[in-house]
Design an enzyme around this catalytic site. Sequence first.
Site, PDB file in Angstrom:
ATOM      1  N   ARG A 177      54.545 -30.346 -18.592  1.00 41.81           N
ATOM      2  CA  ARG A 177      54.936 -31.639 -18.026  1.00 41.81           C
ATOM      3  C   ARG A 177      53.808 -32.150 -17.133  1.00 41.81           C
ATOM      4  NH1 ARG A 177      61.200 -30.497 -16.051  1.00 41.81           N
ATOM      5  NH2 ARG A 177      62.092 -30.130 -18.127  1.00 41.81           N
ATOM      6  N   ASP A 181      51.996 -34.982 -14.517  1.00 41.85           N
ATOM      7  CA  ASP A 181      52.384 -35.862 -13.416  1.00 41.85           C
ATOM      8  C   ASP A 181      52.037 -37.311 -13.750  1.00 41.85           C
ATOM      9  OD1 ASP A 181      52.993 -33.541 -11.971  1.00 41.85           O
ATOM     10  OD2 ASP A 181      50.969 -33.431 -11.145  1.00 41.85           O
ATOM     11  N   ARG A 233      45.697 -30.026  -9.386  1.00 45.12           N
ATOM     12  CA  ARG A 233      45.222 -31.068  -8.469  1.00 45.12           C
ATOM     13  C   ARG A 233      45.067 -30.537  -7.050  1.00 45.12           C
ATOM     14  NH1 ARG A 233      49.326 -35.848  -9.346  1.00 45.12           N
ATOM     15  NH2 ARG A 233      48.069 -36.747  -7.659  1.00 45.12           N
TER      16      ARG A 233
END
Length: 284
Positions: free
Chosen positions: A68, A70, A215
């Site tokens: 998944r 972002d 990230r």
Amino acid sequence: MTFNPIDKNSVTPVDTSTTYTIAIAIEFLGTRYHGWQRQLEVLGVQEALETAISKVANEPVEVIAAGRTDASVHASNMIAHFVTRAYRPAHNWLRGVNSLLPDDIALRWVQPMPTDFHARFSAIARRYRYITLNQTARPALLNHQVTHIYDPLDVNAMQHAANDIVGTHDFTSYRAAACQSNQPVRHVSHAKLFVHGQFIVFDIQADGFLHHMVRNLMGTLYAIGKHELEPADFMKILNKKDRTIAPPTASGDGLYFINAYYPDHFQEQLPALPLTPIWLNLPS
């Protein structure tokens, strides 16, 4: 036939004794999407795909991805699958679905698979690349497709830090506060940071990733590259298991989901394409 693939209550029960499991590889620019997952009030990549595939299948389908992403994060080879009662040759799925998708989402290939294949639960590893454009001038053509850092970065220091996270670790310090994973331990099989022209590429593969994990790792690598932190601080932050002591999360613009990997009996059936993003012309 008009239907809403999200509304399960609108589907009349049918005989599902004959079904087909179809694997797909998807590339998309995540800039205008609120991540992969289907959501009620905002547009996700999953919803756009399900709408297009359902029209070709002439029945509602659910698309399940290996991972998944972002909001604003991209994918150049997201592996997913769907199950359908509709038989279509692979090239018909590919052309039909691509003709219905928006310009920033496309299927790369379509492959029928055994019924026990599951894009998420069968996957044994996922791989991301984070692309930084490190130059004074901001980009135009690659706007939102890379993260632009105009400050000079000490790549050697960043490389030294990145190498240390290979192995099995508790990544609590590098996951989002809202992460819903039951446990924060992940095994990183490689974490390579290298220069490619004006680009700095962070290539990381693991058995799974936590919410914002790549990230957040990149945000700390930037701090190290700017000499705000030392390379040794990368592991010190990780070992504290405290997200609040780590630097801010890096932008989603430079992040790409580039592949998922499966046991050999599945992997050998999936088409092998050059790793991406293609415009970087990187080796696999």
